[in-house]
Design a protein around this motif. Sequence first.
Motif, PDB file in Angstrom:
ATOM      1  N   GLY A 140      30.434  10.343  22.142  1.00  0.00           N
ATOM      2  CA  GLY A 140      31.422   9.332  22.477  1.00  0.00           C
ATOM      3  C   GLY A 140      32.518   9.173  21.446  1.00  0.00           C
ATOM      4  N   GLN A 141      32.365   9.791  20.254  1.00  0.00           N
ATOM      5  CA  GLN A 141      33.431   9.669  19.275  1.00  0.00           C
ATOM      6  C   GLN A 141      34.584  10.582  19.668  1.00  0.00           C
ATOM      7  OE1 GLN A 141      31.321  10.074  15.446  1.00  0.00           O
ATOM      8  NE2 GLN A 141      31.735   7.907  15.224  1.00  0.00           N
ATOM      9  N   ASP A 142      35.764  10.269  19.170  1.00  0.00           N
ATOM     10  CA  ASP A 142      36.946  10.916  19.713  1.00  0.00           C
ATOM     11  C   ASP A 142      37.143  12.331  19.188  1.00  0.00           C
ATOM     12  OD1 ASP A 142      38.207  10.810  17.182  1.00  0.00           O
ATOM     13  OD2 ASP A 142      38.947   8.797  17.580  1.00  0.00           O
ATOM     14  N   ALA A 143      38.078  13.026  19.818  1.00  0.00           N
ATOM     15  CA  ALA A 143      38.320  14.428  19.518  1.00  0.00           C
ATOM     16  C   ALA A 143      38.762  14.638  18.083  1.00  0.00           C
ATOM     17  CB  ALA A 143      39.359  14.986  20.488  1.00  0.00           C
ATOM     18  N   GLU A 144      39.558  13.721  17.533  1.00  0.00           N
ATOM     19  CA  GLU A 144      40.031  13.898  16.162  1.00  0.00           C
ATOM     20  C   GLU A 144      38.874  13.793  15.167  1.00  0.00           C
ATOM     21  OE1 GLU A 144      42.910  15.091  15.188  1.00  0.00           O
ATOM     22  OE2 GLU A 144      43.186  15.269  17.357  1.00  0.00           O
ATOM     23  N   ALA A 145      37.938  12.899  15.432  1.00  0.00           N
ATOM     24  CA  ALA A 145      36.768  12.803  14.553  1.00  0.00           C
ATOM     25  C   ALA A 145      35.940  14.082  14.623  1.00  0.00           C
ATOM     26  CB  ALA A 145      35.922  11.601  14.935  1.00  0.00           C
ATOM     27  N   LEU A 146      35.790  14.625  15.820  1.00  0.00           N
ATOM     28  CA  LEU A 146      35.066  15.885  15.969  1.00  0.00           C
ATOM     29  C   LEU A 146      35.789  17.030  15.274  1.00  0.00           C
ATOM     30  CD1 LEU A 146      34.049  15.536  19.713  1.00  0.00           C
ATOM     31  CD2 LEU A 146      32.453  15.733  17.808  1.00  0.00           C
ATOM     32  N   ARG A 147      37.096  17.035  15.387  1.00  0.00           N
ATOM     33  CA  ARG A 147      37.883  18.077  14.728  1.00  0.00           C
ATOM     34  C   ARG A 147      37.720  18.015  13.213  1.00  0.00           C
ATOM     35  NH1 ARG A 147      41.589  19.883  17.777  1.00  0.00           N
ATOM     36  NH2 ARG A 147      42.066  17.817  18.578  1.00  0.00           N
ATOM     37  N   GLY A 183      44.603  23.035  17.268  1.00  0.00           N
ATOM     38  CA  GLY A 183      45.028  22.756  18.640  1.00  0.00           C
ATOM     39  C   GLY A 183      43.914  22.741  19.660  1.00  0.00           C
ATOM     40  N   ALA A 184      42.648  22.894  19.206  1.00  0.00           N
ATOM     41  CA  ALA A 184      41.532  22.952  20.149  1.00  0.00           C
ATOM     42  C   ALA A 184      41.354  21.611  20.849  1.00  0.00           C
ATOM     43  CB  ALA A 184      40.250  23.338  19.419  1.00  0.00           C
ATOM     44  N   ARG A 185      41.045  21.658  22.129  1.00  0.00           N
ATOM     45  CA  ARG A 185      40.797  20.445  22.905  1.00  0.00           C
ATOM     46  C   ARG A 185      39.291  20.220  22.983  1.00  0.00           C
ATOM     47  NH1 ARG A 185      43.947  20.473  28.460  1.00  0.00           N
ATOM     48  NH2 ARG A 185      43.145  18.324  28.391  1.00  0.00           N
ATOM     49  N   PHE A 186      38.844  19.106  22.415  1.00  0.00           N
ATOM     50  CA  PHE A 186      37.421  18.784  22.404  1.00  0.00           C
ATOM     51  C   PHE A 186      37.151  17.748  23.479  1.00  0.00           C
ATOM     52  CE2 PHE A 186      36.755  19.680  17.583  1.00  0.00           C
ATOM     53  CZ  PHE A 186      36.973  21.029  17.823  1.00  0.00           C
ATOM     54  N   GLY A 187      36.398  18.149  24.481  1.00  0.00           N
ATOM     55  CA  GLY A 187      36.013  17.187  25.497  1.00  0.00           C
ATOM     56  C   GLY A 187      34.715  16.507  25.111  1.00  0.00           C
ATOM     57  N   GLY A 198      31.116  23.751  28.324  1.00  0.00           N
ATOM     58  CA  GLY A 198      32.140  24.608  27.745  1.00  0.00           C
ATOM     59  C   GLY A 198      31.949  24.682  26.253  1.00  0.00           C
ATOM     60  N   LEU A 199      32.379  25.791  25.641  1.00  0.00           N
ATOM     61  CA  LEU A 199      32.126  25.991  24.218  1.00  0.00           C
ATOM     62  C   LEU A 199      32.831  24.977  23.343  1.00  0.00           C
ATOM     63  CD1 LEU A 199      32.230  29.897  24.044  1.00  0.00           C
ATOM     64  CD2 LEU A 199      30.260  28.432  23.548  1.00  0.00           C
ATOM     65  N   THR A 200      33.915  24.368  23.833  1.00  0.00           N
ATOM     66  CA  THR A 200      34.609  23.380  23.012  1.00  0.00           C
ATOM     67  C   THR A 200      34.168  21.952  23.301  1.00  0.00           C
ATOM     68  OG1 THR A 200      36.451  23.314  24.578  1.00  0.00           O
ATOM     69  CG2 THR A 200      36.644  24.826  22.711  1.00  0.00           C
ATOM     70  N   GLU A 201      33.269  21.744  24.252  1.00  0.00           N
ATOM     71  CA  GLU A 201      32.786  20.388  24.507  1.00  0.00           C
ATOM     72  C   GLU A 201      32.123  19.846  23.255  1.00  0.00           C
ATOM     73  OE1 GLU A 201      33.411  18.599  27.248  1.00  0.00           O
ATOM     74  OE2 GLU A 201      34.580  20.333  27.885  1.00  0.00           O
ATOM     75  N   PHE A 229      31.260  22.085  20.183  1.00  0.00           N
ATOM     76  CA  PHE A 229      29.989  22.785  20.043  1.00  0.00           C
ATOM     77  C   PHE A 229      30.134  24.154  19.387  1.00  0.00           C
ATOM     78  CE2 PHE A 229      26.891  25.857  21.608  1.00  0.00           C
ATOM     79  CZ  PHE A 229      25.712  25.269  21.169  1.00  0.00           C
ATOM     80  N   ALA A 230      31.096  24.962  19.822  1.00  0.00           N
ATOM     81  CA  ALA A 230      31.216  26.317  19.279  1.00  0.00           C
ATOM     82  C   ALA A 230      31.498  26.292  17.787  1.00  0.00           C
ATOM     83  CB  ALA A 230      32.306  27.091  20.020  1.00  0.00           C
ATOM     84  N   PHE A 231      32.321  25.334  17.337  1.00  0.00           N
ATOM     85  CA  PHE A 231      32.612  25.226  15.905  1.00  0.00           C
ATOM     86  C   PHE A 231      31.362  24.789  15.141  1.00  0.00           C
ATOM     87  CE2 PHE A 231      36.656  24.812  18.077  1.00  0.00           C
ATOM     88  CZ  PHE A 231      37.481  25.627  17.336  1.00  0.00           C
ATOM     89  N   GLY A 232      30.612  23.861  15.722  1.00  0.00           N
ATOM     90  CA  GLY A 232      29.358  23.446  15.093  1.00  0.00           C
ATOM     91  C   GLY A 232      28.343  24.567  15.065  1.00  0.00           C
TER      92      GLY A 232
END
Length: 449
Positions: free
Chosen positions: A8-15, A123-127, A134-137, A140-143
């Motif tokens: 539930g945390q936002d995309a910028e925090a995940l990035r 520029g990756a979009r994290f859903g 998807g790998l960017t959800e 995940f792929a970066f983790g």
Amino acid sequence: MTAVQEPGQDAEALRELALRSLRAARARTALLTDAVDEPDLVAQHSPLMSPLVWDLAHIGNQEELWLLRAVAGRDAMRPDIDPLYDAFEHPRAERPSLPLLPPAEARRYAAEVRGRVFDLLEGARFGGGDFGAGLTEAGFAFGMVAQHEQQHDETMLITHQLRSGAPVLRAPDPAPADTSGLPTEVLVSGGEFTMGTSTEPWALDNERPAHRRDIPSFWLDTTPVTCGRYTAFLADGGYEEPRWWHPEGWRLVREQGLRAPLFWRREGGTWLRRRFGHVEPVREEEPVVHVSWYEADAYARWAGRRLPTEAEWEKAARHDPATGRTRRFPWGEEPPGPRHANLGQRHLRPAPAGSYPEGESPYGARQLIGDVWEWTASDFLPYPGFVTYPYKEYSEVFFGPEYKVLRGGSFGADEVAVRGTFRNWDYPVRRQIFAGFRTARDAAPGEGV
């Protein structure tokens, strides 16, 4: 560094989390590879391990495969080297004979991949979708890539332990432990709990899905078995008595002449061990390390106990009997810090048994995370409802009775790749890994109900 992100945390925090995790992993890779000269990098220090230079380029190659090709859809940078760094195509014993990238070229390749990955990350979009969407959800792929690199960093640390020569790695020793009043075992109450996870964003496929398990009451060692307790097994002729040993373990004892944990030797009346180039007396207060599953199992039988199952270990580590909730870590939801656990090569040895009272589980067990990987009685098998993702060679091909599960992480494991649900596995003969154990026993009728 926060190693995992709450759903539930936002995309910028995940990035930002992905960025910190990748940077931390690469800093450790550099430390482990810069500490030795070129001959040490290209040498195979044991047939059980790859040359360090293979790990270095393999890390870059996997990062390119998953982030630049699979996520970004880019053309391969070096398709010619893919077969060289395919872990399934070439066993470790064969890798020194391959035309590997020399150290300078391996470093340049890994650095170029990382630079492009950082550009991609911006520029990756994290859903926030479901696992497998998807790998960017949830990044995940970066983790997954950060965890992969840290796992290879631990592998390279094992190679450092196996290499001969002068010490090249340094770290302060852990602080002494205050064990006054600490019981030798804790009672884990029977009943259901939630095992595994369906919500941890970077959890891997074998940790999923969350499911209910019903575990009878049992007693568990408060801490991992210490070197002092293990030397009592040695003194009682533990390696000379077949009745304590699994038949395959006893065969190995006889064929290989095993008499003590790996790296131990007897000199006069003192047990000594080699640790990252240093020879020192065995410290009785530390958890024993470098023992195989067979050795752990034999000790447990000798002590009139047994190894805990994987489910028992996870219940002791994660279940809170006061609330009925299953925690992320023994101490709660907060990611691991220096007051909770011995992780991330902060020290180059296990902390004394009884350390980290702030990392204690609700049942009172300590050091369930960090210090030593803990052998369990369980084979490595899928959970009910298991789904392979994103490739079967991570978990699925290893399922079966050939592998035993280890839990908890070691002093050489990093927090990004250690959590209450994380599952490690290896052959029961393995001794070079940073593995120890704790023992359990069944509770008497009426206890812990």
